[in-house]
Design a protein around this motif. Structure first.
Motif, mmCIF file in Angstrom:
data_model
loop_
_atom_site.group_PDB
_atom_site.id
_atom_site.type_symbol
_atom_site.label_atom_id
_atom_site.label_comp_id
_atom_site.label_asym_id
_atom_site.label_seq_id
_atom_site.Cartn_x
_atom_site.Cartn_y
_atom_site.Cartn_z
ATOM 1 N N ALA A 27 -8.484 -16.234 52.175
ATOM 2 C CA ALA A 27 -8.618 -17.029 53.404
ATOM 3 C C ALA A 27 -10.084 -17.135 53.815
ATOM 4 O O ALA A 27 -10.552 -18.209 54.210
ATOM 5 C CB ALA A 27 -7.783 -16.410 54.524
ATOM 6 N N GLU A 28 -10.833 -16.037 53.706
ATOM 7 C CA GLU A 28 -12.262 -16.061 54.033
ATOM 8 C C GLU A 28 -13.009 -17.030 53.115
ATOM 9 O O GLU A 28 -13.867 -17.795 53.562
ATOM 10 C CB GLU A 28 -12.879 -14.656 53.877
ATOM 11 N N ALA A 29 -12.677 -16.999 51.831
ATOM 12 C CA ALA A 29 -13.378 -17.832 50.853
ATOM 13 C C ALA A 29 -13.198 -19.315 51.152
ATOM 14 O O ALA A 29 -14.084 -20.123 50.875
ATOM 15 C CB ALA A 29 -12.885 -17.512 49.442
ATOM 16 N N GLU A 74 -19.989 -13.027 44.420
ATOM 17 C CA GLU A 74 -19.767 -13.601 45.759
ATOM 18 C C GLU A 74 -18.799 -12.774 46.589
ATOM 19 O O GLU A 74 -18.706 -12.938 47.798
ATOM 20 C CB GLU A 74 -19.132 -15.006 45.646
ATOM 21 N N LEU A 75 -18.041 -11.906 45.922
ATOM 22 C CA LEU A 75 -16.863 -11.297 46.539
ATOM 23 C C LEU A 75 -17.176 -10.548 47.835
ATOM 24 O O LEU A 75 -16.414 -10.627 48.808
ATOM 25 C CB LEU A 75 -16.178 -10.363 45.524
ATOM 26 N N GLY A 76 -18.306 -9.839 47.863
ATOM 27 C CA GLY A 76 -18.656 -9.069 49.058
ATOM 28 C C GLY A 76 -18.755 -9.915 50.317
ATOM 29 O O GLY A 76 -18.510 -9.429 51.425
ATOM 30 N N HIS A 77 -19.086 -11.205 50.143
ATOM 31 C CA HIS A 77 -19.192 -12.097 51.304
ATOM 32 C C HIS A 77 -17.835 -12.324 51.970
ATOM 33 O O HIS A 77 -17.774 -12.727 53.129
ATOM 34 C CB HIS A 77 -19.784 -13.446 50.882
ATOM 35 N N TYR A 78 -16.753 -12.100 51.235
ATOM 36 C CA TYR A 78 -15.414 -12.401 51.751
ATOM 37 C C TYR A 78 -14.693 -11.151 52.261
ATOM 38 O O TYR A 78 -13.532 -11.212 52.645
ATOM 39 C CB TYR A 78 -14.593 -13.133 50.689
#
Length: 306
Positions: A115-117, A248-252
């Motif tokens: 959902a964040e992504a 990118e994962l940490g951003h989400y």
């Protein structure tokens, strides 16, 4: 003609047109060869243009309007393909149960990261409050605390007894909302409590596997009597993460996002690097261990985490 896709049955789509009528439509062939790596180029919630076929009264979709957002999952069996669950929503509700069946923290974290992504505000709805004893209520508070502390709204309901249904109504009013969750968590019962006239079929939870039986086969959008739309989706057993690169994962993960520029190395993976601000926060209890374990699981490409 222009309209809103309110139901998908695989090869046919129900489109609610501007004239108020609902038309059965199929896709014009060119949609399938645009290099779209999804099993369904059109999804519930999409705005489309279509033309009526002479004599049949059915339509052919020939244009897909730009999407505000969408939510997608990897097809577990078809690794190169994905399924768009729904498009153009204001918020996504994940219906969660701690037993009969149990929703794992890993599954919740995968949903929230997805959902964040895709820029969709997410809410957790803990259902089956009627089943909880005192010990269960304590565990429920622990679960809620994990997510409320990082900014996700959490609500407790009993679809069976109607507890707190009025709170959910207020949250849904005048918005387009996706309902998701495992089979058996009570999505259909919750929707029936909100919209009694629908009388959606509900299923029993299998005692042998503690997994729900699928009752919703295809995504479908319902107009709410008090304003807004609700998108009902098939129960999801696993939520394969699609199109999110490991770096990118940490951003989400919202609690990690604030720390990413504090790591010693700008390309830190937050796995075992020295001077990692994320690992330090986990060690000091500022980031919940279960959330970090979910991060590692997704980072390393594991499809599931109990």
């Amino acid at each position: 003609m222009q309209g809103l896709v309110i139901k998908s049955t695989g090869s046919w789509y129900q489109v609610h047109a501007e004239d108020g009528e609902i038309y059965d439509c199929r896709i014009k062939g060119k949609f399938r060869i645009k290099g779209i790596q999804t099993t369904n180029p059109i999804a519930v919630g999409d705005q489309v243009n279509f033309e009526l076929e002479p004599n049949s009264g059915n339509g052919v979709i020939d244009k897909l309007h730009d999407r505000k957002n969408y939510i997608i999952r990897k097809s577990i069996n078809l690794s190169k393909q994905a399924q768009i669950i729904a498009a153009n929503m204001d918020q996504a509700f994940l219906v969660v149960t701690l037993a009969s069946p149990r929703t794992s923290l890993g599954f919740i974290d995968r949903f929230l990261a997805t959902a964040e992504a895709y820029g969709i505000p997410a809410v957790l709805i803990f259902n089956k409050l009627d089943l909880f004893n005192d010990a269960g209520l304590e565990i429920l508070e622990d679960y809620k605390a994990i997510y409320e502390n990082i900014g996700y709204p959490c609500y407790t309901v009993s679809a069976l007894e109607g507890t707190n249904i009025h709170i959910i109504e207020d949250l849904l009013k005048d918005k387009t909302t996706l309902f998701s969750g495992h089979s058996g968590v009570g999505k259909s019962s919750l929707i029936n409590a909100l919209m009694p006239d629908l009388d959606i079929k509900t299923g029993e939870v299998s005692e042998a596997s503690d997994k729900g039986q699928h009752t919703t086969t295809f995504a479908e959008m319902h107009e709410l009597p008090f304003g807004g739309y609700l998108i009902d989706t098939p129960g999801i057993r696993e939520l394969g993460i699609f199109d999110i690169r490991p770096e990118e994962l940490g951003h989400y993960f919202v609690e990690m996002r604030a720390l990413l520029n504090q790591c010693k190395f700008h390309n830190c993976r937050h796995v075992n690097e020295p001077g990692c601000a994320v690992i330090k926060a986990v060690e000091e209890g500022e980031i919940e261990l279960s959330r970090y374990e979910s991060y590692l699981s997704i980072y390393h490409g594991n499809e599931t985490r109990a």
